[in-house]
Design a protein around this motif. Sequence first.
Motif, short mmCIF file in Angstrom:
data_model
loop_
_atom_site.label_atom_id
_atom_site.label_comp_id
_atom_site.label_asym_id
_atom_site.label_seq_id
_atom_site.Cartn_x
_atom_site.Cartn_y
_atom_site.Cartn_z
N ALA A 34 0.85 -1.19 0.00
CA ALA A 34 0.00 0.00 0.00
C ALA A 34 0.89 1.24 0.00
N HIS A 36 0.97 5.35 1.03
CA HIS A 36 0.33 6.39 1.83
C HIS A 36 1.09 7.70 1.62
N TYR A 91 5.00 6.85 1.91
CA TYR A 91 5.37 5.61 2.59
C TYR A 91 4.72 4.41 1.90
N GLU A 93 3.92 0.25 2.43
CA GLU A 93 3.60 -0.58 3.58
C GLU A 93 3.17 -1.95 3.09
N TRP A 95 2.25 -6.29 4.63
CA TRP A 95 1.87 -7.05 5.82
C TRP A 95 1.86 -8.54 5.50
N TRP A 100 2.77 -5.89 10.33
CA TRP A 100 2.65 -4.83 9.33
C TRP A 100 3.97 -4.05 9.35
N PHE A 102 6.28 -0.73 7.52
CA PHE A 102 6.37 0.45 6.67
C PHE A 102 7.79 0.59 6.13
#
Lengths: 111, 114
Positions: A34, A36, A91, A93, A95, A100, A102
Amino acid sequence: QPVLTQSSSASASLGSSVNLTCTLSSGHRTYTVAWHQQQPGKAPRYLMRLERRGVHNKGSAVPERFSGSSSGADRYLTISNLQSEDEADYYCETWDSTTWVFGGGTKLTVL
Amino acid sequence: DVQLVESGGGLVQPGGSLRLSCAASGFSFSTYDMHWVRQSAGKGLEWVSCIGTAGDTYYPVSVKGRFTISRENAMNFLYLQMNSLTAEDTAVYYCAAGTTPDIWGQGTMVIVSS
């Protein structure tokens, strides 16, 4: 557990495009990532979820200028037609079933 | 509107305890995994804990045994109980929703100092 590697900084001119890279550690190349965005002084904001085949699921109200792609262990965030408000920390990321993680973040400067 | 609002931050002495709260609204809270993520001044994001929809909990080594995440689905609240705090726990603490997560709160500041 997976490790994510990002360049600490990047810069590009207003109106141009930039690719930010997030690299997954060995053994984790198939993981979904992901992205962010964190503008100065603000909370993080979800941009998109990016699978290894390049399929990305963008958050609501994320401009079309933001897109993602994948190649091997690399997950890319591409920002086209850069605007001043795109100057931020980005950032990645990922998991697994219990953790999880970053990346260290990339500070993007819009020139 | 989808919203997460954190509260409970403040100044606490080393070795002390603090309980953070996060009020959720605008989405089906009970169906979302929930997280706490922190950020020290000038540093990156650090995942602190996760609680699944079934109440399963997960922590990184840095806080395991000191922090406890919990949720109250009937009231749409998420909590973080922090014990044995040290200066290294000083940070802005964000509440976040979703496996990814894809919904973020505005954060609450925790300062551990004598």
